[in-house]
Motif scaffolding. Structure first.
Motif, PDB file in Angstrom:
ATOM      1  N   GLU A 279       8.245   4.560  -4.008  1.00  0.00           N
ATOM      2  CA  GLU A 279       9.461   4.153  -3.308  1.00  0.00           C
ATOM      3  C   GLU A 279       9.502   2.651  -3.047  1.00  0.00           C
ATOM      4  O   GLU A 279      10.572   2.037  -3.047  1.00  0.00           O
ATOM      5  CB  GLU A 279       9.584   4.925  -1.998  1.00  0.00           C
ATOM      6  CG  GLU A 279       9.877   6.419  -2.199  1.00  0.00           C
ATOM      7  CD  GLU A 279       9.915   7.191  -0.898  1.00  0.00           C
ATOM      8  OE1 GLU A 279       9.426   6.638   0.129  1.00  0.00           O
ATOM      9  OE2 GLU A 279      10.412   8.323  -0.897  1.00  0.00           O
ATOM     10  N   GLN A 280       8.347   2.046  -2.835  1.00  0.00           N
ATOM     11  CA  GLN A 280       8.298   0.610  -2.556  1.00  0.00           C
ATOM     12  C   GLN A 280       8.039  -0.233  -3.807  1.00  0.00           C
ATOM     13  O   GLN A 280       7.873  -1.449  -3.713  1.00  0.00           O
ATOM     14  CB  GLN A 280       7.238   0.331  -1.490  1.00  0.00           C
ATOM     15  CG  GLN A 280       7.561   0.975  -0.145  1.00  0.00           C
ATOM     16  CD  GLN A 280       6.558   0.618   0.935  1.00  0.00           C
ATOM     17  OE1 GLN A 280       5.672  -0.211   0.728  1.00  0.00           O
ATOM     18  NE2 GLN A 280       6.690   1.239   2.099  1.00  0.00           N
ATOM     19  N   GLY A 281       8.008   0.406  -4.964  1.00  0.00           N
ATOM     20  CA  GLY A 281       7.853  -0.329  -6.210  1.00  0.00           C
ATOM     21  C   GLY A 281       6.520  -1.017  -6.373  1.00  0.00           C
ATOM     22  O   GLY A 281       6.439  -2.070  -7.015  1.00  0.00           O
ATOM     23  N   ARG A 282       5.454  -0.437  -5.841  1.00  0.00           N
ATOM     24  CA  ARG A 282       4.141  -1.082  -5.921  1.00  0.00           C
ATOM     25  C   ARG A 282       3.451  -0.869  -7.260  1.00  0.00           C
ATOM     26  O   ARG A 282       2.633  -1.684  -7.686  1.00  0.00           O
ATOM     27  CB  ARG A 282       3.223  -0.559  -4.815  1.00  0.00           C
ATOM     28  CG  ARG A 282       3.654  -0.886  -3.399  1.00  0.00           C
ATOM     29  CD  ARG A 282       2.590  -0.389  -2.433  1.00  0.00           C
ATOM     30  NE  ARG A 282       3.076  -0.308  -1.067  1.00  0.00           N
ATOM     31  CZ  ARG A 282       2.425   0.284  -0.073  1.00  0.00           C
ATOM     32  NH1 ARG A 282       1.263   0.854  -0.327  1.00  0.00           N
ATOM     33  NH2 ARG A 282       2.925   0.312   1.145  1.00  0.00           N
ATOM     34  N   ILE A 283       3.734   0.263  -7.931  1.00  0.00           N
ATOM     35  CA  ILE A 283       3.019   0.581  -9.167  1.00  0.00           C
ATOM     36  C   ILE A 283       3.560  -0.293 -10.297  1.00  0.00           C
ATOM     37  O   ILE A 283       4.766  -0.414 -10.494  1.00  0.00           O
ATOM     38  CB  ILE A 283       3.154   2.073  -9.506  1.00  0.00           C
ATOM     39  CG1 ILE A 283       2.683   2.925  -8.317  1.00  0.00           C
ATOM     40  CG2 ILE A 283       2.322   2.412 -10.740  1.00  0.00           C
ATOM     41  CD1 ILE A 283       2.807   4.420  -8.537  1.00  0.00           C
ATOM     42  N   LEU A 284       2.661  -0.896 -11.037  1.00  0.00           N
ATOM     43  CA  LEU A 284       3.038  -1.813 -12.107  1.00  0.00           C
ATOM     44  C   LEU A 284       3.749  -1.080 -13.247  1.00  0.00           C
ATOM     45  O   LEU A 284       3.570   0.134 -13.415  1.00  0.00           O
ATOM     46  CB  LEU A 284       1.792  -2.511 -12.653  1.00  0.00           C
ATOM     47  CG  LEU A 284       1.067  -3.467 -11.693  1.00  0.00           C
ATOM     48  CD1 LEU A 284      -0.282  -3.866 -12.277  1.00  0.00           C
ATOM     49  CD2 LEU A 284       1.907  -4.694 -11.407  1.00  0.00           C
ATOM     50  N   PRO A 285       4.527  -1.777 -14.049  1.00  0.00           N
ATOM     51  CA  PRO A 285       5.161  -1.159 -15.219  1.00  0.00           C
ATOM     52  C   PRO A 285       4.120  -0.717 -16.250  1.00  0.00           C
ATOM     53  O   PRO A 285       3.074  -1.344 -16.406  1.00  0.00           O
ATOM     54  CB  PRO A 285       6.032  -2.286 -15.792  1.00  0.00           C
ATOM     55  CG  PRO A 285       6.199  -3.265 -14.676  1.00  0.00           C
ATOM     56  CD  PRO A 285       4.940  -3.182 -13.869  1.00  0.00           C
ATOM     57  N   GLY A 286       4.419   0.369 -16.945  1.00  0.00           N
ATOM     58  CA  GLY A 286       3.579   0.801 -18.062  1.00  0.00           C
ATOM     59  C   GLY A 286       2.221   1.329 -17.685  1.00  0.00           C
ATOM     60  O   GLY A 286       1.274   1.232 -18.468  1.00  0.00           O
ATOM     61  N   VAL A 287       2.090   1.931 -16.506  1.00  0.00           N
ATOM     62  CA  VAL A 287       0.798   2.494 -16.081  1.00  0.00           C
ATOM     63  C   VAL A 287       0.678   3.922 -16.609  1.00  0.00           C
ATOM     64  O   VAL A 287       1.596   4.723 -16.497  1.00  0.00           O
ATOM     65  CB  VAL A 287       0.677   2.479 -14.547  1.00  0.00           C
ATOM     66  CG1 VAL A 287      -0.540   3.273 -14.095  1.00  0.00           C
ATOM     67  CG2 VAL A 287       0.576   1.043 -14.040  1.00  0.00           C
ATOM     68  N   ARG A 288      -0.489   4.237 -17.179  1.00  0.00           N
ATOM     69  CA  ARG A 288      -0.770   5.584 -17.681  1.00  0.00           C
ATOM     70  C   ARG A 288      -1.598   6.353 -16.657  1.00  0.00           C
ATOM     71  O   ARG A 288      -2.382   5.780 -15.906  1.00  0.00           O
ATOM     72  CB  ARG A 288      -1.546   5.497 -18.998  1.00  0.00           C
ATOM     73  CG  ARG A 288      -0.785   4.785 -20.104  1.00  0.00           C
ATOM     74  CD  ARG A 288      -1.657   4.503 -21.302  1.00  0.00           C
ATOM     75  NE  ARG A 288      -2.797   3.650 -20.986  1.00  0.00           N
ATOM     76  CZ  ARG A 288      -3.339   2.790 -21.838  1.00  0.00           C
ATOM     77  NH1 ARG A 288      -2.828   2.657 -23.046  1.00  0.00           N
ATOM     78  NH2 ARG A 288      -4.370   2.069 -21.500  1.00  0.00           N
TER      79      ARG A 288
END
Length: 512
Positions: A351-360
């Protein structure tokens, strides 16, 4: 007619080692407990623990099974798909059952790949056995098959309870909402006796629990077994509330308690409260550890370093704090915080957009940077790279270890001193300490940034698989190229969306 069952604990090694880690403690025992679902008179059961023995590559064994049973931690989901593709290619009649945290986190996605999706407790496997093989292949009583376990001359693994009575925000058990259950004391006794005369390691998520009568009953059982010479010593995991009363230490010490593990996670109280880990605030952490050690009981713990809410300066300060206090043990491990699927912490991070793009999913392993925080990503990656072997801290670590042993020289047995010293090597020389056979093996060099980590060679099929199973070797994505929840997860988390947008940091593009 006899039927064949293969049970596998699926595992991706965080360091991409290829031959297993036989010296890890504790050892994954899921297959041993699951094997108890099958009638040994009518069913041949074989086990493989990839954490212990390395990746399963025996195609003869994979093609042998009538029923393939898969389990493993959340990050191992893709490995379950690989083995399913192999087994179905080699034996089109095989049935596949999957369970464990990864499947409970992704039930809808799992139904696309597996014949049986087990979302309950291990006893559900008896229903699977009944449907897939027939009533004759179901055990009358489900009891662990210790006769099939990987050899361990020193340690015996036992379970006295299931799940946990606390709800830490980052824990997969919290996401699963499993009820805390206490086993009958006679069942515990039978497990211990089946292990033989060894040091007993309780696998419970919380050996102390919420039922004090049940706890004292287990302690009395251990007292009786030690007096009769059936066990030598034991260890267990307890939550922080256990240490609120010092008499608890006297109680367990007198029954042969050798060591206790407790999830300290952090010495920062604000971090503990953010994780809803209130049980760790009932007593000052350093005092709690010191009291345990003074009682002659080794105290083990791990540290979670949350780079999403704390600065790198604060994380370095926490490591310095630990190394400056020689009256406490060194941590058995340091890990970056992991947004485990389905947990309150995972929801917060999405919800807070913490996870980086393209994470597996495979790269949510605690050593790769998967989330952004207050510092530039390239600086966080450098921190993660150094954290694996505590680069820059080794002299302080060994100085602490020497001072610690001098302080508690008369308190511990020789074996306890060896176990305490092992923490220094586990955190500075992790591969040598837990998997010495891998020291000379060439492994893919990690980037320590989840979106740019090299994809394991395990994603390359070892045999030609049927065309309809080729997609099983595509990694499950957590986030897409924009950092939004990936399509692979949307069906299981349809209501989970970002409430704020963060552009991809320039530092990440540079690092990638």
């Amino acid at each position: 007619m006899r039927r064949n069952v293969l049970i596998v604990n699926c595992f991706f090694d965080e360091y991409r080692r290829a031959s297993g880690s036989p010296y890890r403690v504790p050892r994954a025992m899921g297959p041993v407990y699951l094997a108890g679902a099958f009638n040994p008179e009518t069913t041949d059961v074989r086990l493989h623990n990839e954490q212990y023995a390395g990746p399963l590559t025996d195609t003869g064994l994979l093609g042998w099974a009538d029923l393939l049973v898969l389990t493993g931690v959340t990050a191992s989901f893709d490995r379950m798909l690989h083995l399913t593709a192999y087994a179905r290619t080699l034996n089109p009649r095989v049935r596949v059952a999957a369970g464990g945290p990864s499947v409970r986190a992704l039930p809808k996605r799992s139904r696309r790949f597996f014949d049986y999706v087990c979302l309950g407790d291990i006893e559900e496997l008896q229903d699977v056995a009944r449907d897939a093989l027939g009533e004759a292949h179901v055990a009358e009583e489900m009891f662990p098959r210790y006769d099939l376990a990987d050899r361990s001359h020193l340690l015996g693994y036992v379970e006295a309870s299931r799940n946990c009575n606390f709800a830490c925000a980052f824990c997969s058990l919290t996401g699963e909402k499993g009820r805390y259950r206490i086993y009958d004391v006679d069942y515990v006794r039978r497990q211990i006796e089946a292990c033989g005369k060894k040091h007993i390691v309780f696998l419970d998520n919380n050996f102390f629990g919420s039922n004090r009568r049940a706890f004292t009953d287990r302690i009395e059982l251990l007292r009786d077994l030690r007096r009769s010479g059936r066990i030598e010593s034991w260890s267990a995991l307890v939550t922080g509330d256990f240490f609120a009363k010092e008499q608890n230490l006297d109680l367990v010490r007198d029954t042969g308690c050798y060591a206790l593990f407790s999830g300290v996670e952090s010495f920062d109280e604000a971090t503990l409260r953010a994780y809803n880990k209130r049980q760790n605030t009932v007593a000052p952490q350093v005092e709690m550890i010191r009291n345990c050690l003074e009682a002659g009981i080794l105290f083990n713990y791990g540290i979670i370093l949350d780079n999403t809410t704390r600065t790198l300066q604060e994380l370095h300060a926490e490591i310095d704090f630990i190394l400056a206090h020689d009256e406490i043990t060194l941590p058995a491990f340091y890990t970056l915080v992991i947004p485990l699927l389905g947990t309150p912490y995972f929801q917060e991070c999405v919800e807070q957009g913490r996870i980086l793009p393209g994470v597996r999913l495979r790269d949510l392993n605690g050593i790769s940077v998967s989330m952004r925080g207050p510092d530039p990503v390239e600086d966080t990656v450098a921190f993660a790279r150094d954290l694996v072997s505590l680069s820059g801290y080794r002299k302080k670590v060994y100085r602490h270890a020497f001072s610690f042993h001098r302080r508690y020289w008369r308190k511990f047995t020789g074996l306890q001193h060896v176990a305490a010293a092992a923490n220094a090597f586990l955190t500075t020389l992790p591969t040598i300490a837990s998997s010495p056979a891998n020291v000379r093996r060439k492994i893919d060099k990690p980037s320590y940034l989840a979106p740019t980590e090299p994809l394991d060679r395990l994603y390359q099929p070892i045999i030609p698989v049927a065309a309809k199973y080729e997609s099983y070797f595509q990694p499950t994505m957590v986030t897409d190229c924009r950092g939004d929840l990936a399509e692979d997860l949307i069906e299981d988390f349809p209501d989970l969306t970002r409430t704020q947008t963060s552009a991809e940091p320039e530092e990440m593009r540079k690092t990638g």
